[in-house]
Design a protein around this motif. Structure first.
Motif, short mmCIF file in Angstrom:
data_model
loop_
_atom_site.label_atom_id
_atom_site.label_comp_id
_atom_site.label_asym_id
_atom_site.label_seq_id
_atom_site.Cartn_x
_atom_site.Cartn_y
_atom_site.Cartn_z
N MET A 32 -23.90 -0.26 -10.90
CA MET A 32 -23.99 0.07 -12.34
C MET A 32 -23.83 1.59 -12.53
SD MET A 32 -27.20 -2.38 -13.30
CE MET A 32 -27.26 -2.46 -15.08
N GLU A 33 -24.44 2.34 -11.63
CA GLU A 33 -24.35 3.81 -11.76
C GLU A 33 -22.93 4.32 -11.53
OE1 GLU A 33 -27.49 5.10 -9.08
OE2 GLU A 33 -28.60 5.85 -10.83
N LYS A 34 -22.22 3.65 -10.62
CA LYS A 34 -20.84 4.06 -10.32
C LYS A 34 -20.01 3.95 -11.61
CE LYS A 34 -17.16 3.28 -7.06
NZ LYS A 34 -16.23 2.17 -7.11
N ALA A 35 -20.14 2.81 -12.26
CA ALA A 35 -19.37 2.59 -13.51
C ALA A 35 -19.84 3.57 -14.58
CB ALA A 35 -19.56 1.15 -13.96
N PHE A 36 -21.14 3.82 -14.62
CA PHE A 36 -21.72 4.73 -15.62
C PHE A 36 -21.14 6.14 -15.47
CE2 PHE A 36 -25.05 7.89 -16.57
CZ PHE A 36 -25.29 7.63 -17.91
N PHE A 37 -21.16 6.68 -14.24
CA PHE A 37 -20.69 8.05 -14.05
C PHE A 37 -19.17 8.17 -14.26
CE2 PHE A 37 -24.84 8.48 -11.89
CZ PHE A 37 -25.32 9.52 -12.68
N GLN A 38 -18.47 7.09 -13.97
CA GLN A 38 -17.03 7.07 -14.25
C GLN A 38 -16.81 7.16 -15.77
OE1 GLN A 38 -15.11 4.08 -11.71
NE2 GLN A 38 -13.81 3.67 -13.48
N GLY A 39 -17.63 6.43 -16.51
CA GLY A 39 -17.56 6.46 -17.98
C GLY A 39 -17.92 7.84 -18.52
N VAL A 40 -18.90 8.47 -17.88
CA VAL A 40 -19.31 9.82 -18.31
C VAL A 40 -18.14 10.79 -18.15
CG1 VAL A 40 -20.79 11.78 -17.67
CG2 VAL A 40 -21.78 9.50 -17.92
N GLU A 41 -17.41 10.66 -17.04
CA GLU A 41 -16.25 11.55 -16.82
C GLU A 41 -15.22 11.34 -17.92
OE1 GLU A 41 -16.05 14.12 -14.71
OE2 GLU A 41 -18.14 13.51 -14.40
N LEU A 42 -15.03 10.10 -18.33
CA LEU A 42 -14.07 9.81 -19.40
C LEU A 42 -14.56 10.41 -20.73
CD1 LEU A 42 -11.47 8.33 -20.31
CD2 LEU A 42 -12.93 6.41 -20.93
N LEU A 43 -15.85 10.25 -20.98
CA LEU A 43 -16.43 10.81 -22.22
C LEU A 43 -16.14 12.31 -22.33
CD1 LEU A 43 -20.05 9.43 -22.79
CD2 LEU A 43 -18.21 9.51 -24.46
N LYS A 44 -16.22 12.99 -21.19
CA LYS A 44 -16.03 14.45 -21.17
C LYS A 44 -14.64 14.85 -21.62
CE LYS A 44 -19.12 15.65 -17.34
NZ LYS A 44 -19.07 15.90 -15.89
N LYS A 45 -13.69 13.91 -21.53
CA LYS A 45 -12.32 14.24 -21.91
C LYS A 45 -12.12 14.23 -23.43
CE LYS A 45 -10.19 12.87 -17.64
NZ LYS A 45 -10.17 11.64 -16.87
N PHE A 46 -13.11 13.71 -24.16
CA PHE A 46 -12.99 13.65 -25.63
C PHE A 46 -13.58 14.90 -26.26
CE2 PHE A 46 -12.08 9.44 -24.41
CZ PHE A 46 -11.25 8.95 -25.40
N LYS A 47 -13.25 15.07 -27.54
CA LYS A 47 -13.82 16.21 -28.26
C LYS A 47 -15.27 15.88 -28.59
CE LYS A 47 -9.74 18.11 -30.41
NZ LYS A 47 -8.79 17.63 -31.41
N LEU A 48 -16.18 16.58 -27.94
CA LEU A 48 -17.61 16.38 -28.19
C LEU A 48 -18.02 17.45 -29.19
CD1 LEU A 48 -18.69 15.82 -24.46
CD2 LEU A 48 -17.76 14.17 -26.09
N ILE A 49 -18.46 17.04 -30.34
CA ILE A 49 -18.62 18.01 -31.44
C ILE A 49 -20.02 17.96 -32.07
CG2 ILE A 49 -16.15 17.92 -32.04
CD1 ILE A 49 -17.09 16.13 -34.48
N ASP A 50 -20.28 18.99 -32.88
CA ASP A 50 -21.46 18.94 -33.76
C ASP A 50 -20.98 18.21 -35.01
OD1 ASP A 50 -23.19 20.43 -32.09
OD2 ASP A 50 -22.10 22.25 -32.66
N SER A 51 -21.13 16.90 -35.00
CA SER A 51 -20.44 16.11 -36.03
C SER A 51 -20.98 16.36 -37.43
CB SER A 51 -20.47 14.62 -35.68
OG SER A 51 -21.79 14.18 -35.54
N GLU A 52 -22.28 16.71 -37.53
CA GLU A 52 -22.83 16.97 -38.87
C GLU A 52 -22.16 18.20 -39.48
OE1 GLU A 52 -24.15 17.39 -36.04
OE2 GLU A 52 -25.73 18.89 -35.94
N GLN A 53 -21.89 19.20 -38.63
CA GLN A 53 -21.22 20.42 -39.09
C GLN A 53 -19.77 20.12 -39.48
OE1 GLN A 53 -22.77 23.12 -39.65
NE2 GLN A 53 -20.97 24.30 -40.28
N TYR A 54 -19.11 19.36 -38.62
CA TYR A 54 -17.72 18.97 -38.87
C TYR A 54 -17.62 18.23 -40.23
CZ TYR A 54 -13.24 16.55 -38.30
OH TYR A 54 -11.97 16.06 -38.50
N LEU A 55 -18.52 17.26 -40.41
CA LEU A 55 -18.47 16.46 -41.65
C LEU A 55 -18.76 17.33 -42.87
CD1 LEU A 55 -20.16 13.19 -40.33
CD2 LEU A 55 -17.83 13.39 -41.22
#
Ligand code: GDP
Ligand code: IMO
Ligand code: MG
Length: 430
Positions: free
Chosen positions: A185-208
């Protein structure tokens, strides 16, 4: 400029995904405000059927921004599967999907804790989707949670290890545990975390906030339904987030004063998946017919949904707590061929009549009091104008509008995008 909210008024699965997809062309940004992969939002278009869990339902429209808000809980493992499932559509996901740094993460051990908790409850189990929702929100409110922003911090591994230890200690308190392979489960989790890092992680309240100032139109997408709300739903048989309109403000950081329309979605009948009270539930041929024609199986777990007549006591309550301005009636086509349609207008409990939702509907024996109207035989799934609706179907619509005191703006007559009828009284941003 407008911020509108779209949310479910019953026990979820009302058809939110379909309508968000239909409405996206009139908005610049679609923003999910709560819930997580317990949701299953189904979209059908061009002979495609697609189920989304964490990703907002505006994702299939080019040039529209989709935001996973701070109120959402994200499981990186499921997120990765969702992203893979979208690959075939050639969407520029890294450009059109933005993720709040303040959204919380669902860890593998949250899922294990969810299952352990359900096993320990025995026949009193919630009927959770077992996606780790309850434990993840518990860690959020308990101030132990890990947020998306943490995965890019230098002490991310320590934060994970510390919460893992806490969870492993908690698991020792359960007599019976589900089977699990944490390493896998952790293997899949950390793989997913790496993918998440490729997206724009933002302060969404500020953006909105900035997009609102620019005059952009935003549609806030809810998950689950008001009867599953942590405060106002059929507690404890609820989910762990605020599914009602207030949740859009806290789940996106948008002030109440910015909200214009609240679109409330309901099925022409009622369904519920999982445990908990359901006063109008049917155990007869009519219930079987709704289940079969409506194909009432959960989009996330595949479980059969319980079916019943429309419940106006619960629906009025949901309209009230959300301040619904426009209603949308879904799955109207499923009711074709029922000789009589029953409508629950009150509950009888211990010889007392209730027109509002009583405090405790879990332990009381509720008798739903029905009014009956004539049904219609005609297939309405190909109708494109309300002028062509059968007379008895119009009677049903008018009956509901009269009792609910809110206009029904959209009527859905099938799962496809095209099977959507905008009533003459309805204009977006009017
Ligand atoms: P959500 O969770 O609120 O987005 O709803 P779900 O996707 O879980 O469940 C709604 C189901 O009904 C999906 O299978 C949709 O494709 C389907 N659906 C939506 N609108 C209609 C409709 O008007 N008629 C019929 N027959 N199916 C519909
Ligand atoms: P969408 O967004 C229908 C139900 C579960 C269970 C209870 C708690 O597709 O409408 P949880 O996994 O949150 O701990 O489960 O809530 N439930 C839903 N039912 N539609 C959903 O989402 C649901 N999300 C959770 O079946 O009874
Ligand atoms: Mg659903």
């Amino acid at each position: 400029m407008a911020v509108d909210i779209l949310l479910g008024l019953q026990w979820g699965d009302e058809g939110k995904g379909k309508i968000v997809d239909v409405l996206t062309k009139s908005y610049d940004i679609i923003a999910r405000f709560q819930g997580g992969p317990n949701a299953g939002h189904t979209l059908e278009f061009n002979h495609n059927k697609h189920v989304l869990h964490t990703i907002p339902s505006g994702i299939f429209h080019k040039n529209k921004i989709n935001i996973i808000g701070n109120g959402v809980v994200i499981d990186p493992t499921i997120f990765e599967k969702e992203i893979k499932g979208l690959n075939k559509y050639s969407l520029e996901l890294d450009k059109i999907l933005l993720i709040s740094k303040k959204a919380h993460l669902i860890l593998p051990t949250h899922r294990i804790l969810d299952s352990a908790s359900e096993i320990s409850k025995g026949k009193f189990k919630i009927g959770s989707t077992l996606k780790g929702i309850g434990p993840a929100y518990m860690d959020k409110t308990g101030r132990n949670g890990i947020r998306v922003g943490d995965i890019i911090s230098s002490d991310w591994k320590e934060k994970y290890a510390s919460l893992l230890t806490k969870h492993l200690n908690l698991l020792k308190n359960f007599k019976n545990l589900p089977d699990y392979d944490l390493k896998l489960m952790e293997k899949a989790f950390f793989q997913g975390v790496e993918l998440l890092k490729k997206f724009k992680l933002i302060d969404s309240e500020q953006y909105l906030h900035e997009e609102i100032l620019k005059g952009k139109n935003i549609l806030a997408e809810g998950a689950q339904g008001s009867m599953l709300d942590i405060d106002f739903g059929t507690y404890p048989f609820v989910t762990s987030s605020t599914t009602t309109a207030a949740g859009a403000c806290t789940g996106l950081g948008i002030s109440p004063g910015k909200i214009k329309d609240v679109y409330g979605i309901f099925k022409a009948y009622a369904t519920r998946v999982g445990s908990g009270p359901f006063p109008t539930e049917l155990f007869d041929e009519n219930g079987n017919k709704m289940s079969k024609i409506g194909n009432e199986f959960g989009a996330t777990t595949g479980r059969a949904r319980r079916c019943g007549w429309i419940d106006l006591v619960a629906l009025k309550y949901s309209i009230q707590i959300n301040g619904v301005t426009k209603l949308m009636m879904m799955k109207s086509d499923v009711l074709s061929g029922f000789k009589k349609i029953k409508i629950c207008n009150a509950y009888k409990i211990n010889n007392q009549i209730f027109h509002h939702l009583p405090y405790d509907i879990n332990s009381n024996k509720i008798e739903p009091l029905y009014e009956e109207i004539e049904g219609w035989d005609e297939d309405i799934s190909n109708i494109v104008s309300e002028k062509k609706f059968p007379k008895n179907f119009i009677n049903y619509i008018e009956y509901l509008e009269d009792k609910l005191n809110v206009p029904i703006a959209i009527i859905s007559v099938g799962p496809d995008r095209k099977q959507t009828i905008f009533r003459e009284n309805f204009k977006i941003h009017s």
